[in-house]
Design a protein around this motif. Structure first.
Motif, PDB file in Angstrom:
ATOM      1  N   ALA A  79       0.839  -1.209   0.000  1.00  0.00           N
ATOM      2  CA  ALA A  79       0.000   0.000   0.000  1.00  0.00           C
ATOM      3  C   ALA A  79       0.868   1.252   0.000  1.00  0.00           C
ATOM      4  O   ALA A  79       0.596   2.222  -0.718  1.00  0.00           O
ATOM      5  CB  ALA A  79      -0.924  -0.018   1.216  1.00  0.00           C
ATOM      6  N   ARG A  80       1.910   1.242   0.813  1.00  0.00           N
ATOM      7  CA  ARG A  80       2.823   2.390   0.834  1.00  0.00           C
ATOM      8  C   ARG A  80       3.532   2.541  -0.509  1.00  0.00           C
ATOM      9  O   ARG A  80       3.713   3.656  -1.020  1.00  0.00           O
ATOM     10  CB  ARG A  80       3.841   2.220   1.961  1.00  0.00           C
ATOM     11  CG  ARG A  80       3.254   2.259   3.358  1.00  0.00           C
ATOM     12  CD  ARG A  80       4.293   1.919   4.396  1.00  0.00           C
ATOM     13  NE  ARG A  80       5.400   2.858   4.366  1.00  0.00           N
ATOM     14  CZ  ARG A  80       6.536   2.697   5.070  1.00  0.00           C
ATOM     15  NH1 ARG A  80       6.697   1.622   5.835  1.00  0.00           N
ATOM     16  NH2 ARG A  80       7.495   3.591   4.996  1.00  0.00           N
ATOM     17  N   LEU A  81       3.943   1.429  -1.101  1.00  0.00           N
ATOM     18  CA  LEU A  81       4.632   1.480  -2.391  1.00  0.00           C
ATOM     19  C   LEU A  81       3.700   2.003  -3.483  1.00  0.00           C
ATOM     20  O   LEU A  81       4.108   2.822  -4.319  1.00  0.00           O
ATOM     21  CB  LEU A  81       5.145   0.085  -2.757  1.00  0.00           C
ATOM     22  CG  LEU A  81       5.977  -0.037  -4.044  1.00  0.00           C
ATOM     23  CD1 LEU A  81       7.231   0.815  -3.938  1.00  0.00           C
ATOM     24  CD2 LEU A  81       6.343  -1.490  -4.309  1.00  0.00           C
ATOM     25  N   THR A  82       2.446   1.571  -3.464  1.00  0.00           N
ATOM     26  CA  THR A  82       1.477   2.049  -4.452  1.00  0.00           C
ATOM     27  C   THR A  82       1.224   3.536  -4.291  1.00  0.00           C
ATOM     28  O   THR A  82       1.149   4.293  -5.272  1.00  0.00           O
ATOM     29  CB  THR A  82       0.170   1.265  -4.318  1.00  0.00           C
ATOM     30  OG1 THR A  82       0.431  -0.129  -4.477  1.00  0.00           O
ATOM     31  CG2 THR A  82      -0.841   1.713  -5.357  1.00  0.00           C
ATOM     32  N   ALA A  83       1.084   4.001  -3.041  1.00  0.00           N
ATOM     33  CA  ALA A  83       0.866   5.425  -2.801  1.00  0.00           C
ATOM     34  C   ALA A  83       2.058   6.249  -3.272  1.00  0.00           C
ATOM     35  O   ALA A  83       1.894   7.321  -3.878  1.00  0.00           O
ATOM     36  CB  ALA A  83       0.603   5.665  -1.315  1.00  0.00           C
ATOM     37  N   ALA A  84       3.280   5.763  -3.032  1.00  0.00           N
ATOM     38  CA  ALA A  84       4.464   6.500  -3.467  1.00  0.00           C
ATOM     39  C   ALA A  84       4.567   6.529  -4.987  1.00  0.00           C
ATOM     40  O   ALA A  84       4.960   7.541  -5.578  1.00  0.00           O
ATOM     41  CB  ALA A  84       5.718   5.870  -2.858  1.00  0.00           C
ATOM     42  N   ALA A  85       4.199   5.428  -5.662  1.00  0.00           N
ATOM     43  CA  ALA A  85       4.276   5.385  -7.121  1.00  0.00           C
ATOM     44  C   ALA A  85       3.288   6.330  -7.768  1.00  0.00           C
ATOM     45  O   ALA A  85       3.530   6.838  -8.867  1.00  0.00           O
ATOM     46  CB  ALA A  85       4.053   3.959  -7.620  1.00  0.00           C
ATOM     47  N   ASN A  86       2.169   6.609  -7.087  1.00  0.00           N
ATOM     48  CA  ASN A  86       1.148   7.496  -7.642  1.00  0.00           C
ATOM     49  C   ASN A  86       1.157   8.875  -6.994  1.00  0.00           C
ATOM     50  O   ASN A  86       0.207   9.653  -7.210  1.00  0.00           O
ATOM     51  CB  ASN A  86      -0.238   6.861  -7.470  1.00  0.00           C
ATOM     52  CG  ASN A  86      -0.418   5.600  -8.299  1.00  0.00           C
ATOM     53  OD1 ASN A  86      -0.730   5.669  -9.480  1.00  0.00           O
ATOM     54  ND2 ASN A  86      -0.215   4.447  -7.690  1.00  0.00           N
TER      55      ASN A  86
END
Length: 358
Positions: free
Chosen positions: A244-251
């Motif tokens: 979830a953190r990785l997805t938020a950072a990517a977007n």
């Protein structure tokens, strides 16, 4: 036919006719008077044959008399060598260097004036034929074009005016040294550029795949991880917060509210144990000299926060570094307090300051 030839032919004909008669007379046992008659007949026939051949000789033209065959004189070789003639290639400013031996022979023609320089016409004819081939070929294929010219120029063909026929032998085709070096460099650059372009496209495809598909949202990231680790379901559940953190950072976004409880809070540094690491009370005030109570307390907190004890051998060096930082930022008051704290007498003794780095 000469006389000796006629006599020889007469004797040969007489024997050819008389031999069968003699064989027949012996076999049939002719009477004796028949043999003189046979001899007279053969003699008469020989005279007739000899005279008839003499008449034939009189009617045979002398200029058509047979002569013995003689070897034909060798045809003189008419050729010239040309070297390093520039011929165009399919790429502008990159010329082939053509060398060959041009051979020719003249054709009988009653039209037009006589040729004064047949070698020049032969060379021009060969160069025209060679130019038609090289102008369509790339300069990097000089060896292949040379073999094509070997075959195309190996036939004697007439020039457009029909004055002579020409061909080329010992054909050589090459490029100049600087042109060959430039073509090699250009080829290397093109190959490296192709490799770089493929690598960049591959990287772009990976970014599009990860950003637009895998990390589009947390659910896509979890499915992508689970597809790669089908037998690690529990570990996938434990990694939902990280994904979830990785997805938020990517977007460039914050973690979705439904996944925030799975995201661990950032850890804070532990509170320093000021009572155990820094002296307090009257003894600390005595060690620090005339320091103000509030200022000394803050400095002790900083020392304790960095983990230095009162007997730490690196404490004096730390004080020197801290003093240099305060002086570098023109913090005069803080620099004076730090200097008073570390230069005064105390349990750790006077601090030795290393020379300031230039």
């Amino acid at each position: 036919m000469t006389g000796s030839g006629r006599n020889t032919m007469t004797v040969f004909v007489t024997l050819l006719l008389g031999l069968p008669c003699v064989i027949a007379g012996v076999a049939q046992q002719w009477p004796r008077w028949a043999w003189p008659v046979l001899a007279a007949v053969l003699l008469t026939g020989a005279v007739v044959v000899n005279r008839s051949m003499s008449k034939d000789d009189g009617g045979f033209p002398a200029h058509l008399a047979l002569e013995p065959d003689l070897p034909l004189p060798p045809v003189p070789r008419q050729e010239v060598r040309i070297n390093g003639v520039a011929l165009p290639s399919a790429v502008a400013d990159y010329d082939f260097l053509f060398s060959a031996t041009v051979r020719w022979n003249l054709l009988e023609s009653a039209d037009g004036p006589a040729l004064g320089n047949p070698s020049g016409l032969a060379v021009d004819t060969v160069l025209q034929r060679a130019r038609d081939i090289t102008a369509r070929q790339p300069p990097s294929r000089s060896a292949l074009v040379q073999h094509q010219l070997d075959g195309a120029l190996a036939t004697m063909l007439a020039d457009p005016g029909g004055r002579l026929r020409a061909m080329a032998l010992e054909v050589s085709l090459c490029l100049s040294g600087p042109d060959l070096e430039r073509l090699t460099k250009l080829s290397t650059v093109r190959k490296e550029q192709d490799v770089w372009e493929h690598e960049r496209n591959h990287e772009r495809n990976k970014r599009d795949y990860l950003g637009g598909d895998v990390l589009k949202d947390t659910g896509s990231a979890v499915v992508w991880w689970l597809a790669r680790n089908e037998d690690r379901i529990e570990e996938t559940v434990d990694r939902i917060g990280v994904l979830a953190r990785l997805t938020a950072a990517a977007n460039n976004d914050e973690v979705a509210p439904e996944f925030q409880h799975l995201v661990p809070s950032p850890s804070l540094p532990p509170e320093p144990d000021l009572g155990a690491q820094a002296p307090v009370g009257p003894e600390a005030s005595a060690d620090r000299g005339e320091e103000a109570p509030g200022t000394g307390r803050r400095l002790d907190d900083v020392i304790a926060w960095f983990g230095f004890g009162p007997d730490d051998p690196d404490l004096a060096l730390f004080g020197t570094r801290l003093l240099q930082v305060a002086e570098a930022h023109s913090k005069t008051e803080a620099a004076g307090e730090i200097k008073a704290r570390f230069d005064g007498p105390g349990p750790e003794g006077p601090a030795e300051r290393p020379p300031t780095e230039e």
